[in-house]
Write a protein that holds these residues in place. Structure first.
Motif, mmCIF file in Angstrom:
data_model
loop_
_atom_site.group_PDB
_atom_site.id
_atom_site.type_symbol
_atom_site.label_atom_id
_atom_site.label_comp_id
_atom_site.label_asym_id
_atom_site.label_seq_id
_atom_site.Cartn_x
_atom_site.Cartn_y
_atom_site.Cartn_z
ATOM 1 N N ASN A 183 -4.895 -2.746 -7.042
ATOM 2 C CA ASN A 183 -6.304 -3.052 -7.342
ATOM 3 C C ASN A 183 -6.483 -4.391 -8.050
ATOM 4 O O ASN A 183 -7.386 -4.554 -8.868
ATOM 5 N N GLY A 184 -5.608 -5.333 -7.711
ATOM 6 C CA GLY A 184 -5.750 -6.684 -8.228
ATOM 7 C C GLY A 184 -6.716 -7.474 -7.354
ATOM 8 O O GLY A 184 -7.226 -6.964 -6.346
ATOM 9 N N PRO A 185 -6.955 -8.730 -7.703
ATOM 10 C CA PRO A 185 -7.942 -9.547 -6.995
ATOM 11 C C PRO A 185 -7.418 -10.206 -5.723
ATOM 12 O O PRO A 185 -7.967 -11.204 -5.262
ATOM 13 N N CYS A 186 -6.369 -9.658 -5.133
ATOM 14 C CA CYS A 186 -5.747 -10.264 -3.960
ATOM 15 C C CYS A 186 -6.213 -9.558 -2.687
ATOM 16 O O CYS A 186 -6.509 -8.370 -2.701
ATOM 17 N N ALA A 187 -6.219 -10.305 -1.619
ATOM 18 C CA ALA A 187 -6.514 -9.735 -0.303
ATOM 19 C C ALA A 187 -5.233 -9.800 0.517
ATOM 20 O O ALA A 187 -4.564 -10.835 0.557
ATOM 21 N N TYR A 188 -4.887 -8.687 1.144
ATOM 22 C CA TYR A 188 -3.737 -8.672 2.038
ATOM 23 C C TYR A 188 -4.247 -8.970 3.435
ATOM 24 O O TYR A 188 -5.063 -8.232 3.979
ATOM 25 N N ASN A 189 -3.777 -10.072 4.011
ATOM 26 C CA ASN A 189 -4.215 -10.488 5.343
ATOM 27 C C ASN A 189 -3.093 -10.443 6.372
ATOM 28 O O ASN A 189 -3.233 -11.003 7.450
ATOM 29 N N GLY A 190 -1.999 -9.789 6.024
ATOM 30 C CA GLY A 190 -0.872 -9.678 6.947
ATOM 31 C C GLY A 190 -1.132 -8.632 8.011
ATOM 32 O O GLY A 190 -2.189 -7.997 8.066
ATOM 33 N N ARG A 191 -0.137 -8.466 8.871
ATOM 34 C CA ARG A 191 -0.230 -7.471 9.946
ATOM 35 C C ARG A 191 -0.232 -6.060 9.367
ATOM 36 O O ARG A 191 0.217 -5.846 8.246
ATOM 37 N N SER A 192 -0.702 -5.104 10.164
ATOM 38 C CA SER A 192 -0.639 -3.710 9.735
ATOM 39 C C SER A 192 0.836 -3.330 9.596
ATOM 40 O O SER A 192 1.715 -3.940 10.215
ATOM 41 N N MET A 193 1.105 -2.315 8.807
ATOM 42 C CA MET A 193 2.490 -1.875 8.619
ATOM 43 C C MET A 193 3.089 -1.380 9.933
ATOM 44 O O MET A 193 4.248 -1.652 10.227
ATOM 45 N N THR A 194 2.295 -0.696 10.733
ATOM 46 C CA THR A 194 2.785 -0.213 12.026
ATOM 47 C C THR A 194 3.178 -1.389 12.905
ATOM 48 O O THR A 194 4.258 -1.398 13.502
ATOM 49 N N GLU A 195 2.331 -2.401 12.974
ATOM 50 C CA GLU A 195 2.604 -3.572 13.803
ATOM 51 C C GLU A 195 3.795 -4.370 13.264
ATOM 52 O O GLU A 195 4.671 -4.785 14.027
ATOM 53 N N ALA A 196 3.833 -4.566 11.956
ATOM 54 C CA ALA A 196 4.891 -5.380 11.348
ATOM 55 C C ALA A 196 6.278 -4.752 11.511
ATOM 56 O O ALA A 196 7.279 -5.469 11.560
ATOM 57 N N HIS A 197 6.337 -3.423 11.614
ATOM 58 C CA HIS A 197 7.630 -2.745 11.668
ATOM 59 C C HIS A 197 7.969 -2.186 13.050
ATOM 60 O O HIS A 197 9.028 -1.579 13.227
ATOM 61 N N ALA A 198 7.093 -2.417 14.016
ATOM 62 C CA ALA A 198 7.318 -1.909 15.377
ATOM 63 C C ALA A 198 8.611 -2.501 15.944
ATOM 64 O O ALA A 198 8.884 -3.689 15.795
ATOM 65 N N GLY A 199 9.387 -1.669 16.560
ATOM 66 C CA GLY A 199 10.600 -2.131 17.223
ATOM 67 C C GLY A 199 11.781 -2.401 16.314
ATOM 68 O O GLY A 199 12.851 -2.779 16.787
ATOM 69 N N LEU A 200 11.613 -2.236 15.003
ATOM 70 C CA LEU A 200 12.720 -2.508 14.082
ATOM 71 C C LEU A 200 13.638 -1.306 13.913
ATOM 72 O O LEU A 200 14.745 -1.440 13.395
ATOM 73 N N GLY A 201 13.175 -0.146 14.322
ATOM 74 C CA GLY A 201 14.011 1.055 14.223
ATOM 75 C C GLY A 201 14.340 1.445 12.797
ATOM 76 O O GLY A 201 15.433 1.942 12.525
ATOM 77 N N ILE A 202 13.418 1.232 11.890
ATOM 78 C CA ILE A 202 13.666 1.557 10.489
ATOM 79 C C ILE A 202 13.701 3.071 10.328
ATOM 80 O O ILE A 202 12.786 3.773 10.750
ATOM 81 N N ASP A 203 14.787 3.554 9.710
ATOM 82 C CA ASP A 203 14.925 4.991 9.496
ATOM 83 C C ASP A 203 14.844 5.297 7.998
ATOM 84 O O ASP A 203 14.624 4.403 7.179
ATOM 85 N N GLU A 204 15.029 6.571 7.663
ATOM 86 C CA GLU A 204 14.933 7.003 6.261
ATOM 87 C C GLU A 204 15.935 6.270 5.367
ATOM 88 O O GLU A 204 15.613 5.902 4.244
ATOM 89 N N THR A 205 17.142 6.066 5.879
ATOM 90 C CA THR A 205 18.169 5.390 5.090
ATOM 91 C C THR A 205 17.748 3.961 4.759
ATOM 92 O O THR A 205 17.904 3.512 3.618
ATOM 93 N N ASP A 206 17.204 3.254 5.739
ATOM 94 C CA ASP A 206 16.732 1.886 5.515
ATOM 95 C C ASP A 206 15.588 1.879 4.498
ATOM 96 O O ASP A 206 15.547 1.038 3.587
ATOM 97 N N PHE A 207 14.643 2.781 4.695
ATOM 98 C CA PHE A 207 13.488 2.865 3.804
ATOM 99 C C PHE A 207 13.944 3.134 2.371
ATOM 100 O O PHE A 207 13.505 2.469 1.426
ATOM 101 N N ASN A 208 14.847 4.104 2.214
ATOM 102 C CA ASN A 208 15.341 4.444 0.882
ATOM 103 C C ASN A 208 16.096 3.277 0.247
ATOM 104 O O ASN A 208 15.984 3.052 -0.966
ATOM 105 N N ALA A 209 16.847 2.535 1.043
ATOM 106 C CA ALA A 209 17.572 1.380 0.514
ATOM 107 C C ALA A 209 16.592 0.340 -0.030
ATOM 108 O O ALA A 209 16.815 -0.228 -1.107
ATOM 109 N N LEU A 210 15.517 0.093 0.700
ATOM 110 C CA LEU A 210 14.524 -0.875 0.235
ATOM 111 C C LEU A 210 13.844 -0.387 -1.040
ATOM 112 O O LEU A 210 13.623 -1.174 -1.969
#
Length: 156
Positions: free
Chosen positions: A86-113
């Motif tokens: 809730n800061g004064p910033c606007a996020y103008n990047g791609r949607s999360m679905t679009e940004a991560h499409a085709g990367l094959g990110i699984d639970e292990t990758d997500f947990n590592a991040l």
């Protein structure tokens, strides 16, 4: 040397935050101090930078980030976290679905991040309560990032 969270602890944290995200609504912006507790934009940018340094050294997920424009990623992640807090910033990047499409990110990758983000926030003395509130908000994005492969049909 980087401290790693155990897989069990990471799974528990991510699972708990996912459950809590469904049960808790964000307070009105006037009562929400998460942006301030994260150190405002400067503090967010600092721990995002440190997280990216950790990620590129993390053998579990570094390959996913090869060839990525890190400066752009840093800016987008900083804006997104600032916006989620809730800061004064606007996020103008791609949607999360679009940004991560085709990367094959699984639970292990997500947990590592998530582990790498927690380490970066700890290195920057972000209060644990603020870490948990941010992770709660980020957990809501899980299903847009993680792609669970479809189950294979069983043969008898």
């Amino acid at each position: 040397m980087l401290r790693r969270l155990s897989a069990r602890k990471t799974f528990f944290i991510v699972g708990l935050l996912t459950v809590l995200a469904g049960c808790q609504s964000a307070p009105p912006a006037s009562q929400d101090t998460l942006y301030n507790d994260l150190g405002e934009r400067h503090g967010i940018a600092r721990f995002v930078k440190d997280m990216l340094y950790i990620v590129v050294e993390d053998d579990r997920i570094a390959e996913t980030f090869k060839g990525v424009d890190i400066a752009s990623l840093h800016r987008n992640l900083t804006d997104q976290i600032c916006h989620l807090a809730n800061g004064p910033c606007a996020y103008n990047g791609r949607s999360m679905t679009e940004a991560h499409a085709g990367l094959g990110i699984d639970e292990t990758d997500f947990n590592a991040l998530v582990e790498d983000l927690i380490l970066a926030m700890e290195q920057n003395q972000v209060p644990v309560s603020a870490q948990n509130r941010l992770l709660n908000r980020l957990a809501r994005l899980h299903d847009q990032v993680v792609r669970i492969p479809e189950a294979r049909p069983t043969t008898h």
